[in-house]
Design an enzyme around this catalytic site. Sequence first.
Site, mmCIF file in Angstrom:
data_model
loop_
_atom_site.group_PDB
_atom_site.id
_atom_site.type_symbol
_atom_site.label_atom_id
_atom_site.label_comp_id
_atom_site.label_asym_id
_atom_site.label_seq_id
_atom_site.Cartn_x
_atom_site.Cartn_y
_atom_site.Cartn_z
ATOM 1 N N ARG A 225 -9.349 7.923 -0.381
ATOM 2 C CA ARG A 225 -10.268 8.328 0.682
ATOM 3 C C ARG A 225 -11.142 9.482 0.215
ATOM 4 N NH1 ARG A 225 -9.973 7.482 6.082
ATOM 5 N NH2 ARG A 225 -8.636 5.780 6.792
ATOM 6 N N ASN B 75 0.862 -1.190 0.000
ATOM 7 C CA ASN B 75 0.000 0.000 0.000
ATOM 8 C C ASN B 75 0.895 1.235 0.000
ATOM 9 O OD1 ASN B 75 -1.466 2.270 1.039
ATOM 10 N ND2 ASN B 75 -3.112 0.882 1.622
ATOM 11 N N ARG C 81 -6.925 12.686 1.763
ATOM 12 C CA ARG C 81 -5.823 13.126 2.623
ATOM 13 C C ARG C 81 -4.466 12.636 2.104
ATOM 14 N NH1 ARG C 81 -7.153 9.704 8.040
ATOM 15 N NH2 ARG C 81 -9.212 10.639 7.675
ATOM 16 N N GLU D 159 -8.800 0.576 -2.788
ATOM 17 C CA GLU D 159 -9.656 0.593 -1.597
ATOM 18 C C GLU D 159 -10.534 1.838 -1.637
ATOM 19 O OE1 GLU D 159 -6.798 0.505 1.553
ATOM 20 O OE2 GLU D 159 -6.845 -1.664 1.697
ATOM 21 N N HIS E 131 -5.602 3.562 -1.330
ATOM 22 C CA HIS E 131 -6.882 3.879 -0.688
ATOM 23 C C HIS E 131 -7.265 5.298 -1.073
ATOM 24 C CE1 HIS E 131 -9.256 4.023 3.385
ATOM 25 N NE2 HIS E 131 -9.997 4.329 2.343
ATOM 26 N N GLU F 154 -10.940 -9.266 3.202
ATOM 27 C CA GLU F 154 -9.668 -8.908 3.821
ATOM 28 C C GLU F 154 -9.932 -8.765 5.307
ATOM 29 O OE1 GLU F 154 -7.147 -5.995 1.995
ATOM 30 O OE2 GLU F 154 -6.240 -5.440 3.915
ATOM 31 N N HIS G 165 -3.728 -4.406 7.777
ATOM 32 C CA HIS G 165 -3.861 -3.204 8.619
ATOM 33 C C HIS G 165 -2.991 -3.297 9.867
ATOM 34 C CE1 HIS G 165 -5.513 0.742 9.389
ATOM 35 N NE2 HIS G 165 -5.288 0.439 10.646
ATOM 36 N N HIS H 106 1.077 6.146 1.933
ATOM 37 C CA HIS H 106 1.830 7.101 2.765
ATOM 38 C C HIS H 106 3.052 7.697 2.084
ATOM 39 C CE1 HIS H 106 -1.137 6.696 5.738
ATOM 40 N NE2 HIS H 106 -0.987 5.387 5.774
ATOM 41 N N THR I 288 -8.001 3.631 9.300
ATOM 42 C CA THR I 288 -9.177 2.772 9.303
ATOM 43 C C THR I 288 -9.354 2.136 10.672
ATOM 44 O OG1 THR I 288 -8.837 2.327 6.968
ATOM 45 C CG2 THR I 288 -10.241 0.782 8.160
#
Length: 244
Positions: free
Chosen positions: A47, A9, A51, A72, A45, A153, A193, A12, A103
């Site tokens: 969102r 992922n 963000r 996601e 993801h 998941e 996660h 970040h 999350t």
Amino acid sequence: MKDILLGVNVDHIATLRQARGTRYPDPAHAASVAEHAGADGITIHLREDRRHIQDRDVYVMAQTIQTRMNLEIAVTDEMIDIALEVKPAYVCLVPEKREELTTEGGLDVVSNVERITSAVGQLAKAGIKVSLFIDADNAQIDAAKQTGAPYVEIHTGAYADAETDAEQQIELERIRQGVQYADKQGIIVNAGHGLHYHNVKPIAQMPEIYELNIGHAIIARASVDGLEKAIRDMKRLMIEARQA
Ligand SMILES: CC(=O)[C@@H](O)[C@H](O)COP(=O)(O)O
Ligand SMILES: NCC(=O)COP(=O)(O)O
């Protein structure tokens, strides 16, 4: 024993970019490095509050990812429309609260079966494989099965956030039970996660798990050791766990 796959992922990487509103670092570039380092897929993801990952990132990576995109998204018309336009290989439906730091829990499929079944149907019709991000809870797994989603998941956040060894063991057994139950329902089981280099092995050891999606810990380590090494180290831990 089956190999376990790693979805990296890159959210970040985008967090770092958004911190200053620059054009760097580019998550699309990071995704390419991650794939060269052995990532089996790329997770992003998008969102609602944008963000980190931006719409631009999704459309660019839809063109550049060589393995496969796992997008996601929340279960909203806006996000489903984007997914139907981009047509990633995978979509993982996740819960979102604007005020959350990350999350927090799994999708409440039990209370939203009709809505989620409709979303799964729309995405599947477009050739997208759908996963539901849920807690290791048999009622949620049964509801996921009811929606027709081929994947789940399992949310490993409570395991990752456990404050004592005893609590972590309880969460690990809860996940193990859920993974085994979902597998018995004929669902393909992923997990993710909060996984990192010191807690990933007990999860990776579960033979029913198809793929782990890991982001924050890999990107954090990459800030010190570089992304290629961070990914190779994580894959090595996962393979060692599977071979133990
Ligand atoms: C659903 C999931 O576990 C990941 O996408 C996680 O949400 C990473 O993104 P955030 O750090 O923004 O929560
Ligand atoms: N779905 C889990 C994911 O994509 C990565 O979560 P994290 O490793 O950033 O906590």
